[in-house]
Design a protein around this motif. Structure first.
Motif, short mmCIF file in Angstrom:
data_model
loop_
_atom_site.label_atom_id
_atom_site.label_comp_id
_atom_site.label_asym_id
_atom_site.label_seq_id
_atom_site.Cartn_x
_atom_site.Cartn_y
_atom_site.Cartn_z
N LEU A 252 86.16 21.93 119.29
CA LEU A 252 85.61 21.57 120.60
C LEU A 252 86.05 22.55 121.69
O LEU A 252 85.36 22.72 122.70
CB LEU A 252 86.07 20.16 120.98
CG LEU A 252 85.54 19.00 120.12
CD1 LEU A 252 86.29 17.72 120.46
CD2 LEU A 252 84.05 18.81 120.31
N MET A 362 79.49 21.59 121.13
CA MET A 362 79.63 20.51 122.11
C MET A 362 80.18 20.98 123.46
O MET A 362 80.06 20.27 124.46
CB MET A 362 80.53 19.41 121.55
CG MET A 362 79.98 18.72 120.30
SD MET A 362 78.30 18.10 120.49
CE MET A 362 78.53 16.90 121.80
N THR A 379 84.88 13.84 121.94
CA THR A 379 84.50 14.64 123.10
C THR A 379 85.30 14.27 124.35
O THR A 379 85.23 14.97 125.36
CB THR A 379 83.00 14.53 123.40
OG1 THR A 379 82.66 13.16 123.70
CG2 THR A 379 82.17 15.01 122.22
N THR A 384 83.71 15.19 128.19
CA THR A 384 82.25 15.18 128.24
C THR A 384 81.75 13.86 128.84
O THR A 384 82.10 12.79 128.33
CB THR A 384 81.65 15.36 126.84
OG1 THR A 384 82.14 16.57 126.27
CG2 THR A 384 80.14 15.39 126.89
#
Length: 476
Positions: A252, A362, A379, A384
């Motif tokens: 990520l 992502m 996330t 996010t």
């Protein structure tokens, strides 16, 4: 000190006795089917008939005879467990169990059994969306590369997998026979009920879970909360858990996420707001059905209209990346909305072809829309913004259920049930109106012990620590 019974009194038994280390082994007696030899002495020990075995408290019965297969069958018929029976000539007896027999021999013989090859480690990575193998391979430290023979395994072939000593899996897809060493990383923080807690669980399934857990050496965890949830679903020993974080979450933090997405889409995405829609499955393997929901519509809203979705995308400069669960991709990939130039249907095949993991994409996501998929937990590490669209929440809760209810306790984002509500919440985020930031931080602290990109290193450290201890156990 091991207490053993030797079955056989011929030349094989003679050879075996000469190899034994008397500081490690005590011979309780010999056993032979030959009536003429019974109750006489061999090597200062009495020769007993097989039925007398039950009178002794032993660690192993060693078969020292050319008739090892027949004797093995005889002992099993007597109710003796196979893992207490060790043929002296294990190479000829049973190649499938050779590694196990070698280990037991090393406990008894004078000369130490030295490993003349590196342990072979398989990192299973059957897809590039929810497996951890790719990240564990990508972030492999140099001390692991020099010490072990590590391979990323991308094809589901049990015969090939059986050639490895150690298996690292993300779906409990190792080989649980007591010969291979298994390390489990799973594929996400569980929010929905799994394993032994499912309403449809059977006694056969319970036995399967128990065997799997018994032959899993370590289970890697996000946090103490994860360990509690996971162990409720797949009961195991508490000392098998290691809180490390998950290797795929390191991806990520990778730079270049937009470039990678553009390479998959084969177009420039400059100027677009990237939104991901990642729903979980409703009809899974073995045709298990969680709800009656079908992807005849993109989101499943009652007020949903394809033309209206296109209008929302165009007006707000949205580029929507949709990834259906692999179980359902081929059934619903032909929806009309997927033909729109601002919608990209991401498939497992594309990720596999380019060897790009979903988590590497992502970082460019402005908003993640999901329902019950555990990806939203991961996330949180990169903060996010989230929108939840559980259009069949009541039915899903009734049929599958959640580990913690109410559902919205651990979902740090607005829950929407109409297309109008979805557009409203999307606009808020795009206008920098983020009223959920503090809630995301709170949930992150519950879910994770570590917030960094060093999970792969921690996992490798724990694997190496275990394997080093394991090798010392069998060679000392």
């Amino acid at each position: 000190m091991l207490n053993i019974i030797i079955f056989g009194t011929g030349s094989s038994a003679q050879k075996f006795v000469e190899m034994l280390d008397s500081t490690k082994v005590t011979i309780l007696c010999f056993v032979d089917n030959d009536i003429s030899k019974q109750y006489k002495k061999f090597k200062d020990r009495y020769i007993n008939p097989p039925q007398k075995i039950q009178d002794f408290r032993y660690d192993y019965i060693v078969i020292a005879s050319q008739y090892s297969n027949e004797i093995m069958e005889q002992l099993l018929d007597m109710g003796i467990k196979y893992n207490r029976i060790i043929p002296f000539d294990y190479g000829l007896h049973n190649k499938n169990n050779m590694e196990y027999y070698k280990k037991v021999h090393s406990l008894m013989l004078k000369d130490k059994q030295q490993h003349n090859h590196k342990l072979k480690i398989a990192l299973i990575n059957y897809n590039y969306s929810n497996y951890n193998g790719f990240a564990l391979y990508k972030y492999m430290p140099d001390f692991i590369k020099g010490k072990y023979d590590v391979e990323l395994v991308t094809s589901n072939d049990k015969e090939y997998l059986s050639k490895f000593d150690v298996i690292c899996s993300s779906h409990y897809d190792g080989i649980y026979n007591g010969v291979h060493l298994n390390f489990e990383m799973w594929h996400g923080f569980p929010i929905k009920i799994l394993g032994a807690l499912q309403k449809t669980v059977t006694e056969k399934s319970i036995q399967y879970y128990r065997n799997r857990s018994q032959h899993t050496e370590l289970v890697f965890s996000y946090s103490q909360l994860y360990t509690t949830f996971f162990n409720a679903c797949f009961p195991s020993c508490a000392d098998k858990y290691r809180i490390t974080g998950m290797p795929r979450n390191d991806l990520l933090f990778e730079e270049g996420s937009l470039d990678k997405l553009e390479s998959l889409c084969k177009r420039s995405l400059s100027g677009y707001n990237i939104v991901f829609y990642l729903p979980t499955w409703r009809k899974g393997k073995n045709q298990v059905i969680e709800t009656s929901c079908e992807w005849t519509k993109l989101f499943g809203f009652k007020d949903e209209d394809t033309d209206r979705i296109k209008e929302i995308l165009e007006k707000n400069k949205l580029f929507l990346v949709v990834k259906l669960h692999p179980f359902e991709f081929y059934q619903f990939k032909n929806l009309d909305i997927f033909q729109h130039e601002q919608v990209f249907l991401l498939s497992e095949d594309i990720l596999m072809e380019y060897k790009i993991h979903l988590y590497e994409l992502m970082g460019c996501c402005k908003v993640l829309i999901t329902d019950y998929s555990s990806i939203f937990f991961d996330t949180l590490l990169i903060d996010t913004p989230l929108i939840f669209a559980p259009t069949d929440l009541d039915e899903y809760s009734e049929n599958r259920g959640f580990l913690l209810e109410p559902y919205d306790y651990l979902t740090p984002g607005p829950t929407v049930f109409t297309l109008e509500e979805l557009e409203k919440e999307l606009k808020k985020y795009l206008n920098q109106e983020d009223e959920w930031k503090d809630k995301r931080e709170q949930v992150k602290k519950l879910i994770f012990k570590y917030y960094d990109n060093k999970s792969s290193l921690r996992v490798w450290t724990e694997i190496d620590k275990y394997l080093s201890s394991y090798e010392m156990k069998w060679t000392n």
